[in-house]
Design a protein around this motif. Structure first.
Motif, PDB file in Angstrom:
ATOM      1  N   UNK A 155     -34.444 -63.001 -34.644  1.00 26.09           N
ATOM      2  CA  UNK A 155     -33.278 -62.458 -33.837  1.00 26.09           C
ATOM      3  C   UNK A 155     -33.176 -61.094 -34.084  1.00 26.09           C
ATOM      4  N   UNK A 156     -32.532 -60.357 -32.926  1.00 25.98           N
ATOM      5  CA  UNK A 156     -32.197 -58.977 -33.098  1.00 25.98           C
ATOM      6  C   UNK A 156     -30.846 -58.546 -33.117  1.00 25.98           C
ATOM      7  N   UNK A 157     -30.076 -57.867 -33.889  1.00 25.42           N
ATOM      8  CA  UNK A 157     -28.821 -57.476 -33.761  1.00 25.42           C
ATOM      9  C   UNK A 157     -28.394 -56.056 -34.270  1.00 25.42           C
ATOM     10  N   UNK A 158     -27.127 -55.681 -34.132  1.00 25.40           N
ATOM     11  CA  UNK A 158     -26.759 -54.357 -34.409  1.00 25.40           C
ATOM     12  C   UNK A 158     -27.080 -54.312 -36.136  1.00 25.40           C
ATOM     13  N   UNK A 159     -27.017 -53.024 -36.518  1.00 25.68           N
ATOM     14  CA  UNK A 159     -27.493 -52.995 -37.755  1.00 25.68           C
ATOM     15  C   UNK A 159     -26.415 -53.331 -38.960  1.00 25.68           C
ATOM     16  N   UNK A 186     -36.059 -43.731 -18.217  1.00 26.47           N
ATOM     17  CA  UNK A 186     -36.015 -44.785 -19.328  1.00 26.47           C
ATOM     18  C   UNK A 186     -36.359 -44.319 -20.548  1.00 26.47           C
ATOM     19  N   UNK A 187     -36.643 -43.338 -20.944  1.00 30.90           N
ATOM     20  CA  UNK A 187     -36.996 -42.789 -22.175  1.00 30.90           C
ATOM     21  C   UNK A 187     -35.862 -42.510 -22.929  1.00 30.90           C
ATOM     22  N   UNK A 188     -35.646 -43.132 -24.136  1.00 27.70           N
ATOM     23  CA  UNK A 188     -34.363 -42.849 -24.746  1.00 27.70           C
ATOM     24  C   UNK A 188     -34.875 -42.130 -26.085  1.00 27.70           C
ATOM     25  N   UNK A 189     -34.446 -40.905 -26.426  1.00 21.82           N
ATOM     26  CA  UNK A 189     -34.631 -40.261 -27.576  1.00 21.82           C
ATOM     27  C   UNK A 189     -34.432 -40.994 -28.823  1.00 21.82           C
ATOM     28  N   UNK A 190     -35.175 -41.064 -29.980  1.00 23.69           N
ATOM     29  CA  UNK A 190     -35.002 -41.959 -30.994  1.00 23.69           C
ATOM     30  C   UNK A 190     -33.514 -41.880 -31.590  1.00 23.69           C
ATOM     31  N   UNK A 191     -33.067 -40.757 -31.871  1.00 30.08           N
ATOM     32  CA  UNK A 191     -31.810 -40.340 -32.357  1.00 30.08           C
ATOM     33  C   UNK A 191     -30.529 -40.905 -31.446  1.00 30.08           C
ATOM     34  N   UNK A 192     -30.915 -41.323 -30.178  1.00 32.20           N
ATOM     35  CA  UNK A 192     -29.632 -41.835 -29.774  1.00 32.20           C
ATOM     36  C   UNK A 192     -29.915 -43.420 -29.350  1.00 32.20           C
ATOM     37  N   UNK A 193     -31.067 -43.809 -29.934  1.00 32.45           N
ATOM     38  CA  UNK A 193     -31.014 -45.331 -29.945  1.00 32.45           C
ATOM     39  C   UNK A 193     -30.282 -46.273 -30.904  1.00 32.45           C
ATOM     40  N   UNK A 194     -29.976 -47.219 -30.333  1.00 35.75           N
ATOM     41  CA  UNK A 194     -28.891 -48.173 -31.363  1.00 35.75           C
ATOM     42  C   UNK A 194     -29.731 -48.471 -32.457  1.00 35.75           C
ATOM     43  N   UNK A 195     -29.248 -48.622 -33.874  1.00 43.24           N
ATOM     44  CA  UNK A 195     -30.139 -49.135 -34.816  1.00 43.24           C
ATOM     45  C   UNK A 195     -29.634 -50.598 -34.979  1.00 43.24           C
TER      46      UNK A 195
END
Lengths: 222, 151
Positions: B93-97, B25-34
């Motif tokens: 709301x959350x959305x893509x950056x 489950x752990x996703x490295x911060x560099x791979x997370x969606x902005x």
């Protein structure tokens, strides 16, 4: 923070939106001023505020009627708009330098059209071409697609002839008003850039209220 | 004895699976969606349900950008609650950056929820939920945004 204006709002008695409510909501949204342009009749209620500009939106069925009404209202109200839509009326409105705004030239639901000659006249006479974003809010699917198409075409002409353009909500209630940044986002739907949209909400409306493009003409008339 | 051993073995297996699951489950911060968080305010004729509001927002997005555009926007409603007086509410709301303007246009196009007229506007945009809800005291008083206590 730039000064944002919305120059086409309809208030009581034409609609059910009282002036104080509109004032409160528009201030909250960050506007520096709104213009109440009821059809054929200015709002009687006097509000002691620089925030509200009481104008008139002239609705006519023929060119003659339009001319008559423009002569009737000109000089009595600070802002004169014309309810556009019909080709002939659009042309007559932009040819008259007394008119400040040609409201929704493509009609409230995109039935009319604005050709290049009219836009050239608008640029010469300082008549602002209005993009009615309220139509985008209240329509869906094919109807909205048609309106967006018309707006895109008008924008092309306006850019070409450098005519003044403004963005308005054509609000009939407090729920139809939208905050300036949302208006800019809506204008992006038909290809208007952020800078253009910002100036269509700040500088150009201010210029219209101050009659920046009319000075020479008024001297002539006097 | 045997029963106890069996239970112990099962526990070890479970713990192992749990650890492995955590790693997956752990996703490295560099791979997370902005993403961006939008603090928005709804003003309506009546009090409205969170689900109805979200449905209207989605309808507006589908109508403007279609299924493909909607998938790129990656919209999530993080939080919404009505204000005490009932006729308005605030939410996040959350959305893509890079889709903030698209979301703004879609929110502006929402004109009614369940037949009640509404107007939505964005108050603040931030990269974190904390940033979106942390407003200067003056602004908080003006808009009566009180999300910190709820989150």
């Amino acid at each position: 923070m730039p000064n944002f204006f919305d120059l086409n709002v309809h208030a009581y008695p034409e609609t059910d939106a009282p002036v104080e409510e509109l004032l409160r909501v528009a201030k909250r949204y960050g506007y520096a001023g709104i213009a109440l342009t009821n059809h054929d009749e200015s709002v009687k209620e006097r509000v002691e505020s620089n925030f509200i500009i009481t104008g008139v939106e002239i609705r006519a069925h023929s060119v003659l009627e339009l001319k008559r009404k423009v002569t009737l209202h000109w000089g009595k109200v600070p802002l004169l708009a014309v309810h556009g839509g019909d080709d002939k009326l659009n042309r007559a409105a932009v040819e008259d330098s007394r008119v400040d705004i040609l409201a929704h030239p493509c009609g409230e639901n995109g039935e009319g059209e604005l050709n290049h000659v009219s836009v050239r006249y608008a640029a010469a006479n300082g008549v602002a071409i209005d993009f009615n974003l309220g139509a985008l809010i209240h329509t869906r699917r094919s109807e909205r697609a048609r309106i967006l198409d018309k707006m895109r075409e008008t924008l092309k002409l306006v850019r070409k002839y450098n005519a003044p353009m403004i963005l308005t909500s054509n609000a009939h209630s407090i729920y139809d008003l939208r905050a300036p940044h949302e208006m800019i986002a809506l204008a992006a739907l038909f290809g208007m850039s952020k800078e253009e949209a910002t100036s269509a909400l700040c500088d150009i409306p201010q210029g219209i209220v101050e009659k920046r493009w009319k000075k020479e003409k008024e001297v002539e008339i006097m | 004895m045997k029963v106890k051993q069996k239970v112990g073995a099962k526990l070890v297996v479970l713990v192992c699976i749990g650890m492995y699951w955590d790693l997956m489950l752990y996703m490295p911060p560099s791979l997370r969606e902005r993403r961006r968080y939008l603090l928005f305010e709804v003003m309506g004729e009546r009090e409205m349900d969170k689900r109805d509001l979200l449905k209207e927002i989605w309808d507006s997005i589908y109508s403007l950008y279609g299924d493909v555009g909607a998938s790129e926007i990656k919209l999530r409603l993080i939080e919404y609650h009505n204000r005490e007086e009932g006729k308005s509410g605030v939410g996040i709301l959350k959305c893509a950056h890079d889709k903030v303007e698209e979301v703004r246009a879609s929110l502006a196009c929402v004109h009614s929820v369940n037949g009640a007229r509404v107007g939505i506007r964005v108050i603040k945009i931030s990269g974190t939920i904390k940033g979106a809800t942390r407003l200067p005291r003056k602004v908080t008083a003006q808009y009566s945004v009180d999300l910190n206590s709820k989150l």
